[in-house]
Motif scaffolding. Structure first.
Motif, mmCIF file in Angstrom:
data_model
loop_
_atom_site.group_PDB
_atom_site.id
_atom_site.type_symbol
_atom_site.label_atom_id
_atom_site.label_comp_id
_atom_site.label_asym_id
_atom_site.label_seq_id
_atom_site.Cartn_x
_atom_site.Cartn_y
_atom_site.Cartn_z
ATOM 1 N N UNK A 1 0.899 -1.062 0.063
ATOM 2 C CA UNK A 1 -0.054 0.294 -0.067
ATOM 3 C C UNK A 1 0.690 1.183 -0.025
ATOM 4 N N UNK A 2 1.989 1.310 0.571
ATOM 5 C CA UNK A 2 2.805 2.368 0.587
ATOM 6 C C UNK A 2 3.389 2.729 -0.685
ATOM 7 N N UNK A 3 3.657 1.693 -1.485
ATOM 8 C CA UNK A 3 3.784 1.957 -2.860
ATOM 9 C C UNK A 3 2.870 2.647 -3.780
ATOM 10 N N UNK A 4 1.625 2.069 -3.612
ATOM 11 C CA UNK A 4 0.446 2.602 -4.246
ATOM 12 C C UNK A 4 0.194 3.893 -4.007
ATOM 13 N N UNK A 5 0.464 4.127 -2.719
ATOM 14 C CA UNK A 5 -0.083 5.802 -2.227
ATOM 15 C C UNK A 5 1.078 6.720 -2.564
ATOM 16 N N UNK A 6 2.248 6.289 -3.073
ATOM 17 C CA UNK A 6 3.378 7.369 -3.026
ATOM 18 C C UNK A 6 3.298 8.189 -4.075
ATOM 19 N N UNK A 7 2.969 7.793 -5.501
ATOM 20 C CA UNK A 7 2.817 8.802 -6.279
ATOM 21 C C UNK A 7 1.818 9.697 -6.160
#
Length: 309
Positions: free
Chosen positions: A101-107
């Motif tokens: 989720x942290x990757x999905x939310x970063x951009x």
């Protein structure tokens, strides 16, 4: 009248196989700033089992883009490095790693996926093969907003492609080009494409292909056998066994004759199915090159009446 120039975005690209290469090239050609490419780590391949970078890594290096090949994105360090890229969006195409989720939310715009089916049909790992095996008339590309579920996110843009008599290899190449064009189109004006929530009731699952699935099942109609042959071309290759050897059928045609399923009906390799029959036109003995039927019959004879089930 003033024509507004499409905004150039700060992107990461995440992909591994040949399917993802056209999208990487298209985004680069469109002038977007691709600050990093993420790909699966190099794998051992070939006779010498040397480490070989993925097709996406090779192209990224040719384009002079930084390549990152983490084994996982679950660590806080990997997630911090990704977040530090300060991305407008991440474009994902057959990457092969789960995105936390942290990757999905970063951009700022999240992670955008190029998926090789008309969602919600054929979510999962093998959408092209499953579409061919099921006898679908059409498939296509869906640009979707990624979320934690498996290909469950909102749909942003679609294009339809005819399955026709194509192999997985042919259809994958066509879909890869379509996906590249569609992603460039979407990023040029994302506000023009409002997200559409998927209907979970219509979802089907494209589970990963196993090698054993590629064993030809002649106890089905010839049309289904031909679908199986096309679905497993080029890999893993639909096969039957005879005399302790494995023979891959890369192409075949229907024959309007009948017999007991799996039985060789003549000395031209006509094989009966539950309905009708098929005749291989391109065949390969394990460890040997692909041969036309005429070339194959010059060196291999299988007795009429042999069961190939």
């Amino acid at each position: 009248m003033t024509v507004e120039t499409p905004k150039k975005l700060r992107l990461a690209f995440m992909g591994t196989p040949e399917f993802a290469v056209p999208a990487l090239r298209a985004l680069h050609a469109a002038g977007h700033e691709i600050v990093a490419v993420y790909s699966q780590p190099p794998r051992r391949a070939g006779r010498g089992k040397k480490l070989s970078p993925s097709p996406v890594q090779k192209v990224a290096e040719q384009l002079g883009i930084e390549v990152r090949v983490p084994v996982s994105l679950k660590s806080k360090e990997a997630q911090a490095e990704f977040s530090a890229l300060d991305l407008d969006a991440a474009v994902v195409a057959a990457y092969g790693l789960i995105l936390p989720q942290a990757i999905l939310d970063a951009p700022k715009m999240g992670c955008l996926n190029i998926h090789g089916s008309l969602l919600p049909r054929w979510r999962g790992a093998a959408p092209v093969q499953r579409a061919i095996l099921a006898g679908d008339e059409d498939t296509g590309i869906t640009i979707m907003q990624m979320e934690a579920g498996l290909d469950t996110g909102p749909m942003l843009l679609k294009s339809i492609t005819s399955v026709a008599e194509k192999t997985t290899g042919e259809l994958t190449e066509e879909l890869a080009r379509a996906g590249a064009d569609l992603m460039v189109q979407y990023l040029a004006s994302p506000g023009d494409y409002p997200p559409e929530v998927q209907d979970d009731a219509l979802a089907t699952y494209a589970k990963k292909i196993t090698k054993e699935e590629a064993r030809v099942n002649f106890d089905q109609p010839a049309s289904a056998v031909l679908q199986q042959i096309r679905a497993f071309n080029p890999v893993p290759g639909a096969f039957f066994e005879f005399g302790g050897d494995r023979f891959r059928i890369h192409a075949a045609k229907p024959v309007n004759v009948s017999g007991r399923a799996g039985i060789l009906l003549d000395d031209h390799i006509t094989i009966a199915c539950s309905e009708g029959a098929i005749k291989p036109t391109l065949i390969q003995k394990a460890g040997r090159p692909k041969l036309t039927l005429a070339e194959f019959l010059n060196g291999t004879q299988i007795p009429v009446g042999t069961s190939l089930q």
